[in-house]
Design a protein around this motif. Sequence first.
Motif, PDB file in Angstrom:
ATOM      1  N   MET A  58       0.829  -1.210   0.000  1.00  0.00           N
ATOM      2  CA  MET A  58       0.000   0.000   0.000  1.00  0.00           C
ATOM      3  C   MET A  58       0.865   1.262   0.000  1.00  0.00           C
ATOM      4  O   MET A  58       0.521   2.259  -0.640  1.00  0.00           O
ATOM      5  CB  MET A  58      -0.948  -0.009   1.197  1.00  0.00           C
ATOM      6  N   ARG A  59       1.981   1.196   0.698  1.00  0.00           N
ATOM      7  CA  ARG A  59       2.877   2.357   0.701  1.00  0.00           C
ATOM      8  C   ARG A  59       3.563   2.518  -0.654  1.00  0.00           C
ATOM      9  O   ARG A  59       3.766   3.641  -1.129  1.00  0.00           O
ATOM     10  CB  ARG A  59       3.906   2.199   1.820  1.00  0.00           C
ATOM     11  N   GLN A  60       3.906   1.414  -1.296  1.00  0.00           N
ATOM     12  CA  GLN A  60       4.507   1.482  -2.631  1.00  0.00           C
ATOM     13  C   GLN A  60       3.538   2.098  -3.637  1.00  0.00           C
ATOM     14  O   GLN A  60       3.933   2.862  -4.513  1.00  0.00           O
ATOM     15  CB  GLN A  60       4.922   0.082  -3.091  1.00  0.00           C
ATOM     16  N   LEU A  61       2.264   1.769  -3.470  1.00  0.00           N
ATOM     17  CA  LEU A  61       1.231   2.287  -4.372  1.00  0.00           C
ATOM     18  C   LEU A  61       0.789   3.700  -3.986  1.00  0.00           C
ATOM     19  O   LEU A  61       0.000   4.315  -4.710  1.00  0.00           O
ATOM     20  CB  LEU A  61       0.010   1.360  -4.359  1.00  0.00           C
ATOM     21  N   GLN A  62       1.277   4.183  -2.849  1.00  0.00           N
ATOM     22  CA  GLN A  62       0.853   5.480  -2.298  1.00  0.00           C
ATOM     23  C   GLN A  62      -0.668   5.527  -2.112  1.00  0.00           C
ATOM     24  O   GLN A  62      -1.318   6.541  -2.352  1.00  0.00           O
ATOM     25  CB  GLN A  62       1.337   6.635  -3.182  1.00  0.00           C
TER      26      GLN A  62
END
Length: 359
Positions: free
Chosen positions: A158-162
């Motif tokens: 989720m953080r990679q996808l922002q």
Amino acid sequence: MESRLPCDDSEYRERLAEAARQTFVPTLPDNIPDNVDDLASNHRTGEAAQLLEKGIEQHQRCQFSAARQSFQEALAMYAQLANRRGQGKALSGMALTAYSLDNFQQAIKYSNKSLAIAKDIKDQRLEGQVLGILGNAYRHQGNHLKAIDYGQKSLTIMRQLQDRLGEVTALNNLGLAHKALGDLPRAMACQQQSLYVAQTLGLPELEERILRNLSNCCYSIGDYAQAIDYYEQRFAIAQQMGDHPLEGQILGKLGNACLALGDYFQAIYYIQQQLLRAQQMGNRRLEQQALGRLGKAYDALDNYGQAVEYYEQRLSIARAIGDRKAEKKAIASLKAAYYSQGNYTKAMEYHQKNLALTN
């Protein structure tokens, strides 16, 4: 987040309030239809997409059996079309529905199938959402280490996808897994991060649900002052949303925390506010709970006469609504209050009533 998904059903909302059910369930993808532009040339794909959308809407309305049927039909259509992405989404919907029905083993089974497809077609968003369902399902099965592993993987994606909303969900559920493992400092750290991100999204209901988890954590470790701070933030949000039942619930928690701190006059203030709201809503169960808390507060102040008055009112309501558990509690409280007052005849009378209820 003890909570699942928000529903209009009042009984379901009451269940959400229980500490054991404060999970945030990953929402299904918004981009439901696959190849929407090709609907004219591929009617079956359009039908499958509509079934998937229907299942999502049914799930959001807590119509879980109907949602399961829609997802199953969508899966069958997507399988006939050899549409892997559609199959992955339908399987994630079936996993989510099984989870919401407390069928955690089945949720794991469907999630693993969906996860395999998500990885194969390199759909990171679907992968992150399914990892979240897996983490929650394992947590409810008591496998907290697996829950943390899957939750951390979901958070990373989720953080990679922002994806800020996905990050909030992953952080909060990861916090619940750490809490279940008994690691309250890490649990609170996750939930505080979750709250910070949620506040940037401007979604008050989401903030309230995270604050609920944080306040419960603080209360469980005896940090009543911090719990009160979080309860007050929750109360402000409940007022903002115009959610009167939630306001009443939080006022009771504020009263309990003040009682635990020994701040009896502040406790009385909050509980009287709770009593007023309960009476305005015609919520007899909440009313008898508030009366019991008021009796306890006056008991602590050695004002046994006032305590007895509130306990008597609680007993009357408990009998009127057929709440045997509350009736027994009220009788036990009256027995103790009369004994403390030195009225042993009355104390014995309520002791006999308590025995009669037990037998």
